[in-house]
Design a protein around this motif. Structure first.
Motif, PDB file in Angstrom:
ATOM      1  N   ILE A   1      20.120 -13.019 -18.096  1.00  0.00           N
ATOM      2  CA  ILE A   1      20.992 -14.053 -17.517  1.00  0.00           C
ATOM      3  C   ILE A   1      20.392 -15.419 -17.826  1.00  0.00           C
ATOM      4  O   ILE A   1      19.178 -15.617 -17.672  1.00  0.00           O
ATOM      5  N   PRO A   2      21.176 -16.385 -18.265  1.00  0.00           N
ATOM      6  CA  PRO A   2      20.632 -17.724 -18.546  1.00  0.00           C
ATOM      7  C   PRO A   2      19.949 -18.327 -17.321  1.00  0.00           C
ATOM      8  O   PRO A   2      20.431 -18.182 -16.192  1.00  0.00           O
ATOM      9  N   ALA A   3      18.821 -18.978 -17.536  1.00  0.00           N
ATOM     10  CA  ALA A   3      18.043 -19.683 -16.508  1.00  0.00           C
ATOM     11  C   ALA A   3      17.313 -18.745 -15.562  1.00  0.00           C
ATOM     12  O   ALA A   3      16.759 -19.192 -14.561  1.00  0.00           O
ATOM     13  N   VAL A   4      17.283 -17.451 -15.855  1.00  0.00           N
ATOM     14  CA  VAL A   4      16.555 -16.500 -15.007  1.00  0.00           C
ATOM     15  C   VAL A   4      15.219 -16.173 -15.667  1.00  0.00           C
ATOM     16  O   VAL A   4      15.185 -15.644 -16.779  1.00  0.00           O
ATOM     17  N   LYS A   5      14.147 -16.508 -14.966  1.00  0.00           N
ATOM     18  CA  LYS A   5      12.803 -16.199 -15.445  1.00  0.00           C
ATOM     19  C   LYS A   5      12.190 -15.100 -14.571  1.00  0.00           C
ATOM     20  O   LYS A   5      12.899 -14.445 -13.806  1.00  0.00           O
ATOM     21  N   GLU A   6      10.860 -14.928 -14.671  1.00  0.00           N
ATOM     22  CA  GLU A   6      10.216 -13.792 -14.019  1.00  0.00           C
ATOM     23  C   GLU A   6      10.396 -13.806 -12.504  1.00  0.00           C
ATOM     24  O   GLU A   6      10.745 -12.786 -11.898  1.00  0.00           O
ATOM     25  N   PHE A   7      10.166 -14.949 -11.862  1.00  0.00           N
ATOM     26  CA  PHE A   7      10.239 -14.989 -10.395  1.00  0.00           C
ATOM     27  C   PHE A   7      11.654 -14.723  -9.901  1.00  0.00           C
ATOM     28  O   PHE A   7      11.857 -13.939  -8.965  1.00  0.00           O
ATOM     29  N   SER A   8      12.635 -15.369 -10.520  1.00  0.00           N
ATOM     30  CA  SER A   8      14.026 -15.153 -10.116  1.00  0.00           C
ATOM     31  C   SER A   8      14.452 -13.714 -10.354  1.00  0.00           C
ATOM     32  O   SER A   8      15.139 -13.106  -9.519  1.00  0.00           O
ATOM     33  N   ALA A   9      14.036 -13.137 -11.487  1.00  0.00           N
ATOM     34  CA  ALA A   9      14.391 -11.747 -11.778  1.00  0.00           C
ATOM     35  C   ALA A   9      13.776 -10.803 -10.750  1.00  0.00           C
ATOM     36  O   ALA A   9      14.413  -9.834 -10.324  1.00  0.00           O
ATOM     37  N   PHE A  10      12.540 -11.088 -10.329  1.00  0.00           N
ATOM     38  CA  PHE A  10      11.890 -10.259  -9.316  1.00  0.00           C
ATOM     39  C   PHE A  10      12.640 -10.328  -7.994  1.00  0.00           C
ATOM     40  O   PHE A  10      12.865  -9.305  -7.335  1.00  0.00           O
ATOM     41  N   CYS A  11      13.046 -11.535  -7.588  1.00  0.00           N
ATOM     42  CA  CYS A  11      13.779 -11.699  -6.328  1.00  0.00           C
ATOM     43  C   CYS A  11      15.111 -10.949  -6.360  1.00  0.00           C
ATOM     44  O   CYS A  11      15.484 -10.266  -5.395  1.00  0.00           O
ATOM     45  N   LEU A  12      15.828 -11.070  -7.477  1.00  0.00           N
ATOM     46  CA  LEU A  12      17.106 -10.372  -7.601  1.00  0.00           C
ATOM     47  C   LEU A  12      16.901  -8.862  -7.613  1.00  0.00           C
ATOM     48  O   LEU A  12      17.695  -8.116  -7.016  1.00  0.00           O
ATOM     49  N   MET A  13      15.843  -8.410  -8.281  1.00  0.00           N
ATOM     50  CA  MET A  13      15.570  -6.982  -8.338  1.00  0.00           C
ATOM     51  C   MET A  13      15.245  -6.421  -6.958  1.00  0.00           C
ATOM     52  O   MET A  13      15.684  -5.328  -6.592  1.00  0.00           O
ATOM     53  N   VAL A  14      14.485  -7.187  -6.162  1.00  0.00           N
ATOM     54  CA  VAL A  14      14.119  -6.728  -4.821  1.00  0.00           C
ATOM     55  C   VAL A  14      15.363  -6.557  -3.950  1.00  0.00           C
ATOM     56  O   VAL A  14      15.482  -5.591  -3.190  1.00  0.00           O
ATOM     57  N   SER A  15      16.303  -7.487  -4.061  1.00  0.00           N
ATOM     58  CA  SER A  15      17.520  -7.394  -3.249  1.00  0.00           C
ATOM     59  C   SER A  15      18.455  -6.290  -3.721  1.00  0.00           C
ATOM     60  O   SER A  15      19.342  -5.869  -2.986  1.00  0.00           O
ATOM     61  N   LEU A  16      18.255  -5.807  -4.964  1.00  0.00           N
ATOM     62  CA  LEU A  16      19.120  -4.766  -5.527  1.00  0.00           C
ATOM     63  C   LEU A  16      18.340  -3.482  -5.820  1.00  0.00           C
ATOM     64  O   LEU A  16      18.710  -2.723  -6.713  1.00  0.00           O
ATOM     65  N   CYS A  17      17.262  -3.255  -5.069  1.00  0.00           N
ATOM     66  CA  CYS A  17      16.428  -2.068  -5.320  1.00  0.00           C
ATOM     67  C   CYS A  17      17.236  -0.787  -5.206  1.00  0.00           C
ATOM     68  O   CYS A  17      17.155   0.083  -6.063  1.00  0.00           O
ATOM     69  N   ASN A  18      17.993  -0.659  -4.142  1.00  0.00           N
ATOM     70  CA  ASN A  18      18.772   0.557  -3.908  1.00  0.00           C
ATOM     71  C   ASN A  18      20.256   0.208  -3.973  1.00  0.00           C
ATOM     72  O   ASN A  18      20.833  -0.303  -3.029  1.00  0.00           O
ATOM     73  N   LEU A  19      20.879   0.493  -5.103  1.00  0.00           N
ATOM     74  CA  LEU A  19      22.290   0.146  -5.290  1.00  0.00           C
ATOM     75  C   LEU A  19      23.207   0.959  -4.397  1.00  0.00           C
ATOM     76  O   LEU A  19      24.350   0.555  -4.150  1.00  0.00           O
ATOM     77  N   ASP A  20      22.723   2.098  -3.895  1.00  0.00           N
ATOM     78  CA  ASP A  20      23.556   2.925  -3.016  1.00  0.00           C
ATOM     79  C   ASP A  20      23.822   2.257  -1.673  1.00  0.00           C
ATOM     80  O   ASP A  20      24.714   2.683  -0.936  1.00  0.00           O
ATOM     81  N   ASN A  21      23.042   1.225  -1.336  1.00  0.00           N
ATOM     82  CA  ASN A  21      23.251   0.518  -0.068  1.00  0.00           C
ATOM     83  C   ASN A  21      24.459  -0.413  -0.112  1.00  0.00           C
ATOM     84  O   ASN A  21      24.840  -0.970   0.924  1.00  0.00           O
ATOM     85  N   PHE A  22      25.049  -0.609  -1.306  1.00  0.00           N
ATOM     86  CA  PHE A  22      26.166  -1.545  -1.453  1.00  0.00           C
ATOM     87  C   PHE A  22      27.377  -0.805  -2.017  1.00  0.00           C
ATOM     88  O   PHE A  22      27.267  -0.059  -2.999  1.00  0.00           O
ATOM     89  N   LYS A  23      28.524  -1.033  -1.402  1.00  0.00           N
ATOM     90  CA  LYS A  23      29.756  -0.383  -1.857  1.00  0.00           C
ATOM     91  C   LYS A  23      30.144  -0.874  -3.247  1.00  0.00           C
ATOM     92  O   LYS A  23      30.560  -0.106  -4.101  1.00  0.00           O
ATOM     93  N   ASN A  24      30.023  -2.174  -3.469  1.00  0.00           N
ATOM     94  CA  ASN A  24      30.364  -2.778  -4.754  1.00  0.00           C
ATOM     95  C   ASN A  24      29.695  -4.144  -4.836  1.00  0.00           C
ATOM     96  O   ASN A  24      28.966  -4.560  -3.916  1.00  0.00           O
TER      97      ASN A  24
END
Length: 376
Positions: free
Chosen positions: A243-266
Protein backbone atom coordinates in the motif's frame (compact mmCIF):
# COMPACT_ATOMS: atom_id res chain seq x y z
CA UNK A 1 -39.86 -28.82 33.82
CA UNK A 2 -40.50 -26.99 30.59
CA UNK A 3 -37.65 -26.83 28.07
CA UNK A 4 -37.46 -24.22 25.31
CA UNK A 5 -35.05 -24.09 22.39
CA UNK A 6 -34.41 -20.65 20.88
CA UNK A 7 -33.12 -20.53 17.31
CA UNK A 8 -32.74 -16.75 17.46
CA UNK A 9 -31.75 -14.60 20.42
CA UNK A 10 -34.79 -12.98 22.00
CA UNK A 11 -34.96 -10.89 25.16
CA UNK A 12 -36.76 -13.05 27.73
CA UNK A 13 -36.88 -13.18 31.51
CA UNK A 14 -36.10 -16.36 33.37
CA UNK A 15 -38.61 -18.15 35.58
CA UNK A 16 -38.32 -20.83 38.24
CA UNK A 17 -39.53 -23.69 36.05
CA UNK A 18 -38.12 -22.75 32.64
CA UNK A 19 -34.71 -23.50 31.13
CA UNK A 20 -33.89 -22.00 27.74
CA UNK A 21 -31.31 -23.17 25.20
CA UNK A 22 -29.69 -21.15 22.41
CA UNK A 23 -29.05 -23.35 19.38
CA UNK A 24 -28.64 -26.40 21.64
CA UNK A 25 -26.29 -24.68 24.11
CA UNK A 26 -27.13 -24.01 27.75
CA UNK A 27 -26.47 -20.29 28.49
CA UNK A 28 -24.33 -19.31 31.46
CA UNK A 29 -23.80 -15.69 32.57
CA UNK A 30 -20.34 -15.05 34.02
CA UNK A 31 -19.08 -11.97 35.87
CA UNK A 32 -15.28 -12.04 36.01
CA UNK A 33 -13.02 -10.74 38.75
CA UNK A 34 -9.40 -11.40 39.70
CA UNK A 35 -9.97 -14.27 42.15
CA UNK A 36 -13.77 -14.67 42.34
CA UNK A 37 -15.94 -15.65 39.38
CA UNK A 38 -19.72 -15.35 39.66
CA UNK A 39 -21.86 -17.61 37.46
CA UNK A 40 -25.61 -17.55 36.83
CA UNK A 41 -27.38 -20.46 35.13
CA UNK A 42 -30.11 -23.03 35.46
CA UNK A 43 -29.50 -25.64 38.15
CA UNK A 44 -30.93 -28.99 37.10
CA UNK A 45 -30.73 -30.43 40.64
CA UNK A 46 -32.81 -27.70 42.29
CA UNK A 47 -34.75 -27.09 39.04
CA UNK A 48 -34.40 -23.34 39.30
CA UNK A 49 -31.96 -20.57 38.37
CA UNK A 50 -29.15 -19.96 40.81
CA UNK A 51 -26.06 -17.79 41.21
CA UNK A 52 -22.80 -19.03 42.67
CA UNK A 53 -19.33 -17.62 43.32
CA UNK A 54 -16.43 -19.82 42.22
CA UNK A 55 -12.67 -19.61 42.50
CA UNK A 56 -10.51 -19.72 39.37
CA UNK A 57 -9.86 -23.44 39.87
CA UNK A 58 -13.53 -24.01 40.65
CA UNK A 59 -14.62 -22.32 37.43
CA UNK A 60 -12.15 -24.42 35.42
CA UNK A 61 -13.53 -27.55 37.08
CA UNK A 62 -17.09 -26.39 36.28
CA UNK A 63 -16.16 -26.14 32.57
CA UNK A 64 -14.45 -29.53 32.59
CA UNK A 65 -17.22 -31.46 34.34
CA UNK A 66 -20.22 -29.95 32.57
CA UNK A 67 -22.20 -32.74 30.87
CA UNK A 68 -24.00 -30.26 28.61
CA UNK A 69 -22.53 -27.95 25.95
CA UNK A 70 -22.48 -24.45 27.40
CA UNK A 71 -22.86 -21.01 25.86
CA UNK A 72 -20.69 -18.99 28.25
CA UNK A 73 -21.43 -15.26 28.12
CA UNK A 74 -18.81 -12.80 29.37
CA UNK A 75 -18.79 -9.03 29.53
CA UNK A 76 -15.77 -7.75 27.59
CA UNK A 77 -13.07 -6.74 30.02
CA UNK A 78 -9.95 -7.90 31.81
CA UNK A 79 -9.09 -11.61 31.33
CA UNK A 80 -12.25 -12.27 29.26
CA UNK A 81 -10.20 -13.50 26.27
CA UNK A 82 -8.20 -15.88 28.45
CA UNK A 83 -11.33 -17.47 29.90
CA UNK A 84 -12.93 -17.52 26.44
CA UNK A 85 -9.99 -19.58 25.17
CA UNK A 86 -10.39 -21.92 28.16
CA UNK A 87 -14.08 -22.42 27.34
CA UNK A 88 -13.28 -23.21 23.70
CA UNK A 89 -10.64 -25.66 24.94
CA UNK A 90 -13.39 -27.67 26.68
CA UNK A 91 -15.68 -27.57 23.59
CA UNK A 92 -18.02 -24.87 24.84
CA UNK A 93 -19.28 -21.89 22.88
CA UNK A 94 -18.37 -18.34 23.92
CA UNK A 95 -20.14 -15.03 23.59
CA UNK A 96 -18.13 -11.90 24.49
CA UNK A 97 -20.66 -9.09 24.86
CA UNK A 98 -19.55 -5.48 24.61
CA UNK A 99 -19.62 -3.41 27.79
CA UNK A 100 -21.92 -0.83 26.23
CA UNK A 101 -24.51 -3.44 25.34
CA UNK A 102 -24.45 -4.98 28.83
CA UNK A 103 -24.81 -1.49 30.32
CA UNK A 104 -27.94 -0.95 28.23
CA UNK A 105 -29.76 -3.78 30.08
CA UNK A 106 -28.43 -2.97 33.55
CA UNK A 107 -30.48 -1.31 36.27
CA UNK A 108 -29.54 0.52 39.47
CA UNK A 109 -28.25 -2.48 41.42
CA UNK A 110 -24.52 -3.30 41.21
CA UNK A 111 -23.07 -6.48 42.69
CA UNK A 112 -21.52 -9.67 41.34
CA UNK A 113 -24.65 -11.92 41.45
CA UNK A 114 -26.75 -9.21 39.84
CA UNK A 115 -24.15 -8.54 37.13
CA UNK A 116 -23.90 -12.24 36.26
CA UNK A 117 -27.70 -12.41 35.94
CA UNK A 118 -27.79 -9.37 33.63
CA UNK A 119 -25.00 -10.81 31.45
CA UNK A 120 -27.10 -13.97 31.18
CA UNK A 121 -30.11 -11.93 30.06
CA UNK A 122 -28.02 -9.84 27.65
CA UNK A 123 -27.08 -12.91 25.62
CA UNK A 124 -30.82 -13.39 24.87
CA UNK A 125 -31.35 -9.77 23.83
CA UNK A 126 -32.10 -9.00 20.21
CA UNK A 127 -29.13 -7.44 18.42
CA UNK A 128 -26.60 -8.64 21.00
CA UNK A 129 -23.25 -7.06 20.07
CA UNK A 130 -20.29 -9.43 20.33
CA UNK A 131 -16.54 -9.19 19.87
CA UNK A 132 -14.19 -11.89 18.59
CA UNK A 133 -11.97 -13.97 20.82
CA UNK A 134 -8.34 -12.90 20.56
CA UNK A 135 -5.43 -15.30 20.60
CA UNK A 136 -2.62 -14.98 23.13
CA UNK A 137 -0.22 -13.82 20.40
CA UNK A 138 -2.67 -11.16 19.22
CA UNK A 139 -3.07 -9.81 22.75
CA UNK A 140 0.68 -9.64 23.34
CA UNK A 141 1.28 -7.85 20.02
CA UNK A 142 -1.41 -5.35 21.00
CA UNK A 143 0.32 -4.92 24.35
CA UNK A 144 3.57 -3.98 22.58
CA UNK A 145 1.80 -1.09 20.85
CA UNK A 146 0.07 -0.01 24.06
CA UNK A 147 3.38 -0.17 25.93
CA UNK A 148 4.97 2.07 23.30
CA UNK A 149 2.07 4.53 23.56
CA UNK A 150 2.35 4.63 27.35
CA UNK A 151 6.10 5.35 27.21
CA UNK A 152 5.47 8.23 24.80
CA UNK A 153 2.75 9.58 27.11
CA UNK A 154 5.15 9.46 30.07
CA UNK A 155 7.71 11.35 27.99
CA UNK A 156 5.17 14.06 27.14
CA UNK A 157 4.15 14.36 30.80
CA UNK A 158 7.76 14.79 31.87
CA UNK A 159 8.35 17.38 29.13
CA UNK A 160 5.34 19.43 30.25
CA UNK A 161 6.41 19.20 33.90
CA UNK A 162 9.93 20.31 33.00
CA UNK A 163 8.64 23.23 30.92
CA UNK A 164 6.37 24.30 33.79
CA UNK A 165 9.34 24.36 36.17
CA UNK A 166 11.34 26.58 33.78
CA UNK A 167 8.30 28.81 33.26
CA UNK A 168 8.07 29.38 37.03
CA UNK A 169 11.47 31.09 37.05
CA UNK A 170 10.35 33.54 34.37
CA UNK A 171 11.49 31.78 31.18
CA UNK A 172 8.54 30.93 28.89
CA UNK A 173 9.29 28.24 26.33
CA UNK A 174 9.20 29.22 22.65
CA UNK A 175 11.37 26.51 21.05
CA UNK A 176 11.46 22.81 20.25
CA UNK A 177 12.35 20.11 22.72
CA UNK A 178 16.02 19.85 21.68
CA UNK A 179 16.60 23.59 22.01
CA UNK A 180 14.61 23.64 25.26
CA UNK A 181 16.77 20.97 26.88
CA UNK A 182 19.94 22.89 26.07
CA UNK A 183 18.32 26.14 27.23
CA UNK A 184 17.27 24.57 30.55
CA UNK A 185 20.82 23.41 31.29
CA UNK A 186 22.20 26.85 30.38
CA UNK A 187 19.77 28.55 32.79
CA UNK A 188 21.16 26.57 35.73
CA UNK A 189 24.51 28.32 35.20
CA UNK A 190 23.09 31.79 34.47
CA UNK A 191 23.18 34.00 37.62
CA UNK A 192 20.89 36.59 36.00
CA UNK A 193 17.92 34.18 35.93
CA UNK A 194 18.50 31.76 38.83
CA UNK A 195 19.55 32.68 42.34
CA UNK A 196 22.51 30.91 43.89
CA UNK A 197 20.33 29.12 46.48
CA UNK A 198 18.10 27.75 43.68
CA UNK A 199 20.77 26.48 41.28
CA UNK A 200 21.03 23.15 43.06
CA UNK A 201 17.28 22.50 42.77
CA UNK A 202 17.13 23.45 39.10
CA UNK A 203 20.18 21.33 38.35
CA UNK A 204 18.54 18.32 40.00
CA UNK A 205 15.32 18.87 37.99
CA UNK A 206 17.33 19.14 34.76
CA UNK A 207 19.30 16.00 35.54
CA UNK A 208 16.36 13.74 36.39
CA UNK A 209 14.05 15.08 33.68
CA UNK A 210 16.73 14.74 31.00
CA UNK A 211 17.62 11.25 32.21
CA UNK A 212 13.95 10.18 32.15
CA UNK A 213 13.45 11.47 28.61
CA UNK A 214 16.62 9.74 27.39
CA UNK A 215 15.40 6.51 28.97
CA UNK A 216 12.02 6.85 27.23
CA UNK A 217 13.70 7.53 23.89
CA UNK A 218 15.91 4.45 24.28
CA UNK A 219 12.92 2.21 25.12
CA UNK A 220 10.88 3.49 22.16
CA UNK A 221 13.86 3.02 19.83
CA UNK A 222 14.26 -0.58 21.04
CA UNK A 223 10.55 -1.31 20.50
CA UNK A 224 10.66 0.27 17.04
CA UNK A 225 13.69 -1.84 16.16
CA UNK A 226 11.80 -4.99 17.13
CA UNK A 227 8.68 -3.89 15.21
CA UNK A 228 10.78 -3.22 12.09
CA UNK A 229 12.38 -6.66 12.35
CA UNK A 230 9.02 -8.43 12.68
CA UNK A 231 7.45 -6.40 9.84
CA UNK A 232 10.25 -7.28 7.40
CA UNK A 233 9.89 -11.01 8.13
CA UNK A 234 6.09 -11.36 8.40
CA UNK A 235 4.23 -12.23 5.18
CA UNK A 236 1.12 -10.25 6.12
CA UNK A 237 3.23 -7.13 6.73
CA UNK A 238 4.96 -7.57 3.38
CA UNK A 239 1.56 -7.59 1.68
CA UNK A 240 0.41 -4.50 3.59
CA UNK A 241 3.60 -2.63 2.67
CA UNK A 242 2.49 -2.72 -0.97
CA UNK A 243 0.00 0.00 0.00
CA UNK A 244 1.44 3.45 -0.82
CA UNK A 245 2.91 5.31 2.19
CA UNK A 246 2.87 2.16 4.37
CA UNK A 247 6.21 1.35 5.97
CA UNK A 248 7.26 -1.17 8.62
CA UNK A 249 5.59 0.44 11.65
CA UNK A 250 2.28 1.10 9.90
CA UNK A 251 2.26 -2.41 8.42
CA UNK A 252 2.86 -3.89 11.88
CA UNK A 253 -0.02 -1.89 13.39
CA UNK A 254 -2.39 -2.94 10.61
CA UNK A 255 -1.28 -6.56 10.91
CA UNK A 256 -1.90 -6.57 14.67
CA UNK A 257 -5.46 -5.31 14.21
CA UNK A 258 -6.08 -7.97 11.53
CA UNK A 259 -4.36 -10.94 13.21
CA UNK A 260 -7.50 -13.07 13.28
CA UNK A 261 -9.69 -12.40 10.25
CA UNK A 262 -12.38 -14.72 11.63
CA UNK A 263 -13.23 -12.03 14.21
CA UNK A 264 -14.64 -9.81 11.43
CA UNK A 265 -17.66 -10.56 9.26
CA UNK A 266 -16.29 -8.47 6.38
CA UNK A 267 -14.19 -5.41 5.64
CA UNK A 268 -17.01 -2.98 6.41
CA UNK A 269 -17.46 -4.51 9.86
CA UNK A 270 -13.72 -4.11 10.50
CA UNK A 271 -13.90 -0.46 9.36
CA UNK A 272 -16.76 0.17 11.80
CA UNK A 273 -14.69 -1.27 14.66
CA UNK A 274 -11.85 1.07 13.68
CA UNK A 275 -14.31 3.97 13.88
CA UNK A 276 -14.21 4.95 10.20
CA UNK A 277 -17.66 3.74 9.11
CA UNK A 278 -19.95 6.78 8.66
CA UNK A 279 -22.68 7.17 11.29
CA UNK A 280 -26.15 8.47 10.45
CA UNK A 281 -28.75 10.31 12.45
CA UNK A 282 -32.08 11.72 11.52
CA UNK A 283 -35.59 12.57 12.56
CA UNK A 284 -38.77 13.60 10.79
CA UNK A 285 -37.70 11.89 7.58
CA UNK A 286 -34.41 13.77 7.17
CA UNK A 287 -31.11 11.92 7.71
CA UNK A 288 -27.60 13.28 7.86
CA UNK A 289 -24.08 11.91 8.36
CA UNK A 290 -22.21 12.73 11.56
CA UNK A 291 -18.53 12.50 12.47
CA UNK A 292 -16.64 9.25 12.88
CA UNK A 293 -17.15 7.23 16.04
CA UNK A 294 -14.57 7.62 18.85
CA UNK A 295 -13.79 3.88 18.92
CA UNK A 296 -10.98 1.62 17.78
CA UNK A 297 -7.31 1.18 18.64
CA UNK A 298 -5.87 4.72 18.73
CA UNK A 299 -2.48 3.83 17.24
CA UNK A 300 -3.99 1.77 14.40
CA UNK A 301 -6.58 4.46 13.76
CA UNK A 302 -3.82 7.08 13.48
CA UNK A 303 -1.95 4.90 10.97
CA UNK A 304 -4.99 4.65 8.71
CA UNK A 305 -5.57 8.40 9.01
CA UNK A 306 -2.00 9.35 8.07
CA UNK A 307 -1.90 6.85 5.18
CA UNK A 308 -5.14 8.35 3.88
CA UNK A 309 -3.78 11.86 4.39
CA UNK A 310 -0.67 11.00 2.32
CA UNK A 311 -2.89 9.74 -0.51
CA UNK A 312 -5.10 12.82 -0.26
CA UNK A 313 -2.19 15.26 -0.46
CA UNK A 314 -0.57 13.45 -3.37
CA UNK A 315 -3.80 13.54 -5.41
CA UNK A 316 -4.52 17.14 -4.39
CA UNK A 317 -1.21 18.30 -5.92
CA UNK A 318 -2.06 16.81 -9.32
CA UNK A 319 -3.10 19.11 -12.14
CA UNK A 320 -5.58 16.68 -13.69
CA UNK A 321 -8.17 14.54 -11.94
CA UNK A 322 -9.24 11.15 -13.22
CA UNK A 323 -12.86 10.12 -13.53
CA UNK A 324 -12.81 7.70 -10.57
CA UNK A 325 -14.16 7.45 -7.03
CA UNK A 326 -10.92 8.45 -5.30
CA UNK A 327 -10.27 11.59 -7.36
CA UNK A 328 -13.91 12.69 -7.19
CA UNK A 329 -13.81 12.34 -3.40
CA UNK A 330 -10.67 14.50 -3.16
CA UNK A 331 -12.03 17.09 -5.58
CA UNK A 332 -15.59 17.45 -4.25
CA UNK A 333 -15.37 16.80 -0.50
CA UNK A 334 -13.66 18.74 2.27
CA UNK A 335 -10.29 17.57 3.58
CA UNK A 336 -11.31 15.61 6.69
CA UNK A 337 -14.37 14.07 5.03
CA UNK A 338 -12.27 12.85 2.09
CA UNK A 339 -9.49 11.55 4.36
CA UNK A 340 -11.95 9.62 6.56
CA UNK A 341 -13.62 8.17 3.45
CA UNK A 342 -10.23 7.05 2.12
CA UNK A 343 -9.35 5.58 5.54
CA UNK A 344 -12.65 3.69 5.53
CA UNK A 345 -11.85 2.15 2.15
CA UNK A 346 -8.29 1.41 3.29
CA UNK A 347 -9.72 -0.67 6.17
CA UNK A 348 -11.82 -2.70 3.72
CA UNK A 349 -8.87 -3.01 1.33
CA UNK A 350 -6.44 -4.20 4.02
CA UNK A 351 -8.95 -6.83 5.16
CA UNK A 352 -9.46 -8.03 1.59
CA UNK A 353 -5.71 -8.13 0.88
CA UNK A 354 -4.97 -10.39 3.84
CA UNK A 355 -8.02 -12.58 3.25
CA UNK A 356 -7.25 -13.14 -0.46
CA UNK A 357 -3.44 -12.86 0.00
CA UNK A 358 -3.12 -10.39 -2.84
CA UNK A 359 -1.03 -7.20 -3.05
CA UNK A 360 -2.47 -3.71 -3.26
CA UNK A 361 -4.08 -2.73 -6.58
CA UNK A 362 -4.31 1.04 -7.04
CA UNK A 363 -6.73 0.86 -9.98
CA UNK A 364 -9.13 -1.26 -7.99
CA UNK A 365 -8.78 1.06 -5.00
CA UNK A 366 -9.57 4.08 -7.18
CA UNK A 367 -12.66 2.35 -8.52
CA UNK A 368 -11.25 1.65 -11.98
CA UNK A 369 -12.02 -1.93 -12.95
CA UNK A 370 -10.69 -3.69 -16.02
CA UNK A 371 -13.30 -4.44 -18.62
CA UNK A 372 -13.88 -8.14 -19.06
CA UNK A 373 -13.62 -8.96 -22.75
CA UNK A 374 -16.03 -11.60 -23.94
CA UNK A 375 -14.56 -13.78 -26.62
CA UNK A 376 -16.89 -14.56 -29.51
Amino acid sequence: MQVKTLSKSLFTLDSADTVQYINGYLPVGVDLAKFSIQIYCYNFKSKKFSSKALTRDGFTKFLQESDKPLLVAFESGSSCHYWARQCIKYNHKVRLITTRFVASVKDMNKDDPHDAKLIYRACFADGCKEIGVKTEQEQLLNMILRLRDQILKDRVKMTNLWKAAIHEIGEPVRCGIKEFRQHAHDLADDPDHVRDDSKEFLGMINEFASSHMDDCDAKVAKIDEYITKVAREDEACKLLMTIPAVKEFSAFCLMVSLCNLDNFKNGSYYASLMGYAPRHRGTGGSNYTIKAAPVGHKTVKKCYFFIAMAMYRKIKKQDKFENCWLHRMVKEKSGKVAICAIANKLCCTAYSMLKNKQPFDMDEFKGIYKEQKVEP
